[in-house]
Write an enzyme that holds these catalytic residues in place. Structure first.
Site, PDB file in Angstrom:
ATOM      1  N   GLU A 150       4.159   1.655  -0.789  1.00 34.10           N
ATOM      2  CA  GLU A 150       4.754   2.219  -2.059  1.00 34.10           C
ATOM      3  C   GLU A 150       3.834   2.201  -3.173  1.00 34.10           C
ATOM      4  O   GLU A 150       4.369   3.165  -4.378  1.00 34.10           O
ATOM      5  CB  GLU A 150       5.871   1.009  -2.320  1.00 34.10           C
ATOM      6  CG  GLU A 150       6.740   0.885  -1.172  1.00 34.10           C
ATOM      7  CD  GLU A 150       7.621   2.125  -1.140  1.00 34.10           C
ATOM      8  OE1 GLU A 150       7.546   3.192  -1.835  1.00 34.10           O
ATOM      9  OE2 GLU A 150       8.810   1.922  -0.389  1.00 34.10           O
TER      10      GLU A 150
ATOM     11  N   ASN B  44      -6.385   8.806   9.103  1.00 29.86           N
ATOM     12  CA  ASN B  44      -7.325   7.657   9.343  1.00 29.86           C
ATOM     13  C   ASN B  44      -8.748   8.419   9.397  1.00 29.86           C
ATOM     14  O   ASN B  44      -8.853   9.724  10.138  1.00 29.86           O
ATOM     15  CB  ASN B  44      -6.998   7.482  10.782  1.00 29.86           C
ATOM     16  CG  ASN B  44      -5.784   6.574  11.042  1.00 29.86           C
ATOM     17  OD1 ASN B  44      -4.514   7.141  10.556  1.00 29.86           O
ATOM     18  ND2 ASN B  44      -6.059   5.186  10.898  1.00 29.86           N
TER      19      ASN B  44
ATOM     20  N   TYR C 285      -4.041  -3.673  19.861  1.00 30.51           N
ATOM     21  CA  TYR C 285      -2.976  -4.451  19.477  1.00 30.51           C
ATOM     22  C   TYR C 285      -1.717  -3.746  20.093  1.00 30.51           C
ATOM     23  O   TYR C 285      -1.394  -2.481  20.316  1.00 30.51           O
ATOM     24  CB  TYR C 285      -2.584  -4.198  17.898  1.00 30.51           C
ATOM     25  CG  TYR C 285      -3.689  -4.988  17.152  1.00 30.51           C
ATOM     26  CD1 TYR C 285      -4.635  -5.845  17.682  1.00 30.51           C
ATOM     27  CD2 TYR C 285      -4.118  -4.292  15.800  1.00 30.51           C
ATOM     28  CE1 TYR C 285      -5.732  -6.523  16.897  1.00 30.51           C
ATOM     29  CE2 TYR C 285      -5.156  -5.082  15.155  1.00 30.51           C
ATOM     30  CZ  TYR C 285      -5.784  -6.150  15.580  1.00 30.51           C
ATOM     31  OH  TYR C 285      -6.720  -6.737  14.974  1.00 30.51           O
TER      32      TYR C 285
ATOM     33  N   PRO D 156       2.776   1.930  12.390  1.00 33.50           N
ATOM     34  CA  PRO D 156       3.285   3.189  12.768  1.00 33.50           C
ATOM     35  C   PRO D 156       2.978   3.506  14.438  1.00 33.50           C
ATOM     36  O   PRO D 156       2.156   3.208  14.895  1.00 33.50           O
ATOM     37  CB  PRO D 156       2.560   4.181  11.860  1.00 33.50           C
ATOM     38  CG  PRO D 156       1.947   3.539  10.559  1.00 33.50           C
ATOM     39  CD  PRO D 156       1.844   2.081  11.093  1.00 33.50           C
TER      40      PRO D 156
ATOM     41  N   TYR E 229       0.908  -1.135   0.129  1.00 34.98           N
ATOM     42  CA  TYR E 229      -0.110  -0.063  -0.059  1.00 34.98           C
ATOM     43  C   TYR E 229       0.745   1.349  -0.056  1.00 34.98           C
ATOM     44  O   TYR E 229       0.594   2.042  -0.792  1.00 34.98           O
ATOM     45  CB  TYR E 229      -0.961  -0.085   1.279  1.00 34.98           C
ATOM     46  CG  TYR E 229      -1.871   1.071   1.325  1.00 34.98           C
ATOM     47  CD1 TYR E 229      -2.823   1.299   0.291  1.00 34.98           C
ATOM     48  CD2 TYR E 229      -1.685   1.942   2.377  1.00 34.98           C
ATOM     49  CE1 TYR E 229      -3.870   2.216   0.319  1.00 34.98           C
ATOM     50  CE2 TYR E 229      -2.811   3.090   2.581  1.00 34.98           C
ATOM     51  CZ  TYR E 229      -3.804   3.187   1.523  1.00 34.98           C
ATOM     52  OH  TYR E 229      -4.807   4.017   1.477  1.00 34.98           O
TER      53      TYR E 229
ATOM     54  N   ASN F 284     -13.858  -2.043  14.080  1.00 35.31           N
ATOM     55  CA  ASN F 284     -13.179  -3.242  15.065  1.00 35.31           C
ATOM     56  C   ASN F 284     -13.727  -3.155  16.303  1.00 35.31           C
ATOM     57  O   ASN F 284     -14.739  -3.949  16.696  1.00 35.31           O
ATOM     58  CB  ASN F 284     -11.866  -3.586  14.989  1.00 35.31           C
ATOM     59  CG  ASN F 284     -11.252  -4.688  14.300  1.00 35.31           C
ATOM     60  OD1 ASN F 284     -11.941  -5.177  13.153  1.00 35.31           O
ATOM     61  ND2 ASN F 284     -10.236  -5.186  14.091  1.00 35.31           N
TER      62      ASN F 284
ATOM     63  N   LYS G 118       1.100   3.801  -3.252  1.00 29.06           N
ATOM     64  CA  LYS G 118       0.539   5.189  -3.106  1.00 29.06           C
ATOM     65  C   LYS G 118       1.904   6.180  -3.245  1.00 29.06           C
ATOM     66  O   LYS G 118       1.606   7.355  -3.826  1.00 29.06           O
ATOM     67  CB  LYS G 118      -0.138   5.603  -1.655  1.00 29.06           C
ATOM     68  CG  LYS G 118      -1.347   5.083  -1.390  1.00 29.06           C
ATOM     69  CD  LYS G 118      -2.484   5.580  -2.545  1.00 29.06           C
ATOM     70  CE  LYS G 118      -3.601   5.121  -2.452  1.00 29.06           C
ATOM     71  NZ  LYS G 118      -4.768   5.585  -3.040  1.00 29.06           N
TER      72      LYS G 118
ATOM     73  N   THR H 277      -0.291   6.068  18.401  1.00 31.32           N
ATOM     74  CA  THR H 277      -1.282   7.253  18.329  1.00 31.32           C
ATOM     75  C   THR H 277      -1.753   7.257  16.904  1.00 31.32           C
ATOM     76  O   THR H 277      -1.190   6.607  15.989  1.00 31.32           O
ATOM     77  CB  THR H 277      -0.833   8.502  18.988  1.00 31.32           C
ATOM     78  OG1 THR H 277       0.204   8.839  17.577  1.00 31.32           O
ATOM     79  CG2 THR H 277      -0.362   8.387  20.105  1.00 31.32           C
TER      80      THR H 277
HETATM   81  N1  UDP Z   1      -5.879  -1.626  16.003  1.00 31.23           N
HETATM   82  C1  UDP Z   1      -5.956  -2.202  17.317  1.00 31.23           C
HETATM   83  N2  UDP Z   1      -6.990  -2.813  17.179  1.00 31.23           N
HETATM   84  C2  UDP Z   1      -7.729  -3.273  16.267  1.00 31.23           C
HETATM   85  C3  UDP Z   1      -7.416  -2.650  15.071  1.00 31.23           C
HETATM   86  C4  UDP Z   1      -6.195  -1.831  14.715  1.00 31.23           C
HETATM   87  O1  UDP Z   1      -5.340  -1.920  18.173  1.00 31.23           O
HETATM   88  O2  UDP Z   1      -8.703  -4.015  16.489  1.00 31.23           O
HETATM   89  C5  UDP Z   1      -4.642  -0.577  16.018  1.00 31.23           C
HETATM   90  C6  UDP Z   1      -3.462  -0.815  14.791  1.00 31.23           C
HETATM   91  O3  UDP Z   1      -2.590  -1.598  15.217  1.00 31.23           O
HETATM   92  C7  UDP Z   1      -2.986   0.719  14.645  1.00 31.23           C
HETATM   93  C8  UDP Z   1      -4.125   1.533  14.938  1.00 31.23           C
HETATM   94  O4  UDP Z   1      -5.288   0.625  15.506  1.00 31.23           O
HETATM   95  O5  UDP Z   1      -2.082   0.845  15.574  1.00 31.23           O
HETATM   96  C9  UDP Z   1      -5.162   1.786  13.552  1.00 31.23           C
HETATM   97  O6  UDP Z   1      -5.186   0.576  12.913  1.00 31.23           O
HETATM   98  P1  UDP Z   1      -6.004   0.738  11.538  1.00 31.23           P
HETATM   99  O7  UDP Z   1      -5.968  -0.501  11.022  1.00 31.23           O
HETATM  100  O8  UDP Z   1      -7.343   1.256  11.816  1.00 31.23           O
HETATM  101  O9  UDP Z   1      -5.320   1.750  10.688  1.00 31.23           O
HETATM  102  P2  UDP Z   1      -3.775   2.232  10.232  1.00 31.23           P
HETATM  103  O10 UDP Z   1      -3.715   3.704  10.655  1.00 31.23           O
HETATM  104  O11 UDP Z   1      -2.607   1.283  10.739  1.00 31.23           O
HETATM  105  O12 UDP Z   1      -3.731   2.245   8.772  1.00 31.23           O
END
Ligand code: UDP
Length: 321
Positions: free
Chosen positions: A149, A176, A206, A274, A147, A192, A151, A212
């Protein structure tokens, strides 16, 4: 004067479909193109009888022509980590081949062009908050690179068409975004958590949840796109909400808004996730007069009915014998 016609690639996606609505409201005729690998026809159901709207199911990785258009909004791409990792090759193809083809349409018809890029271009950023001038910290061979690369390449092709073919281009870097029409199972943090909270399941955080993100409600985001589309700025512009939350904060807000008694369960942090992300929106503020208005808690409340309905519908489908 006849109405102007806009093409929206990825028009059946979460952002693409909201963009179609905004364009129609502003008096455009809109043709949405989508191959529906992650987009959903249901996102456009409300436009079924709208004379200003047409939908074409098509994969833009092959050359295509939908007739004369005045503006190309190139939004086609899987966009959630779960989706783009599942469709890794397709993500690279749409960012590369698809981008050439979308730009070719703009070039053929002398149309203006705006492409959706992403904060993922900054990777796991070493500069905070991220300004448009930051070149990023991206792992070109990690799982997210399909994704990131794609973009970054999309941006490069877009700038090349501007330089070599004089296409009138714009690039938005999206941070986001959340709101109604997000797919319940796209794996992103807001759907989620909302799904888990509404079902009374544990919220899966996670890592330790200290990473953040800065969450922008969809109507604010679309307002930013529309302002950029009308401007002449061709260098990338960040559009996102600069209010930064830890993922644990986000989980707490979701629990509050849903009134859920769910608990938090910690799971491993995905690779290359990140650690921090927050847009510097000085450029959007000064150049476009854009400012996000909707706070995370309010936006979650505004999204609650959509997620509640989506959870009920999914449960009904799952329970069919
Ligand atoms: N995340 C989490 N639990 C979940 C889904 C995502 O803790 O069920 C965390 C994920 O590890 C990341 C952040 O939430 O640090 C945002 O994840 P997302 O998939 O929404 O988008 P990203 O910003 O990573 O593209």
């Amino acid at each position: 004067m006849s109405r102007q016609r806009a093409l929206v690639t990825g028009g059946a996606g979460f952002l693409g479909s909201h963009l179609c609505d905004a364009l129609i409201t502003e008096g455009w005729n809109v043709v949405a193109v989508d191959n529906l690998i992650t987009g959903r026809r249901g996102n456009l159901d409300h436009l079924r009888n709208e004379p200003a709207f047409e939908f074409v199911e098509k994969d833009i990785c092959r050359p295509f022509d939908v007739g004369k258009v005045d503006y190309v909004f190139h939004f086609a791409s899987p966009a959630s980590p779960v989706d783009y990792m599942q469709h890794g090759i397709a993500t690279l193809q749409v960012g590369s081949l698809g981008t050439f083809h979308a730009l070719d349409v703009a070039r053929t018809y002398g149309a203006k062009y705006l492409v959706s890029s992403t904060s993922e271009c900054y990777g796991d950023p070493l500069e905070h908050p991220q300004k448009e001038t930051y070149w990023g910290n991206v792992n070109s061979i990690g799982p997210r690179s399909v994704y990131d690369e794609a973009k970054r390449f999309t941006e490069a092709v877009t700038m090349a068409y501007r330089r070599y073919h004089k296409v009138d281009t714009r690039i938005v870097r999206i941070f986001n975004t959340y709101g109604p029409r997000m797919q319940l199972n796209d794996g992103r943090v807001v759907p989620n958590f909302m799904k888990q909270a509404l079902r009374g399941e544990d919220l899966t955080v996670y890592g330790d949840g200290s990473q953040t993100r800065s969450f922008c409600y969809v109507s604010d985001e679309i307002d930013g796109f529309m302002r950029l589309a009308k401007s002449d700025e061709y260098l990338p512009v960040n559009i996102g909400n600069p209010n930064e939350f830890t993922i644990l904060n986000c989980a707490e807000r979701v629990l509050k808004v849903t009134g859920s008694k769910s608990r938090i369960r910690y799971e491993p942090l995905p690779q290359d996730d990140p650690k921090q992300r927050r847009p510097d929106i000085t450029k959007a503020r000064t150049l476009l007069g854009w400012e996000p208005r909707i706070d995370l808690e309010i936006g979650l409340q505004m999204s609650l009915e959509y997620f509640r309905k989506a959870v009920i519908e999914e449960t009904a489908v799952r329970d069919i014998p």
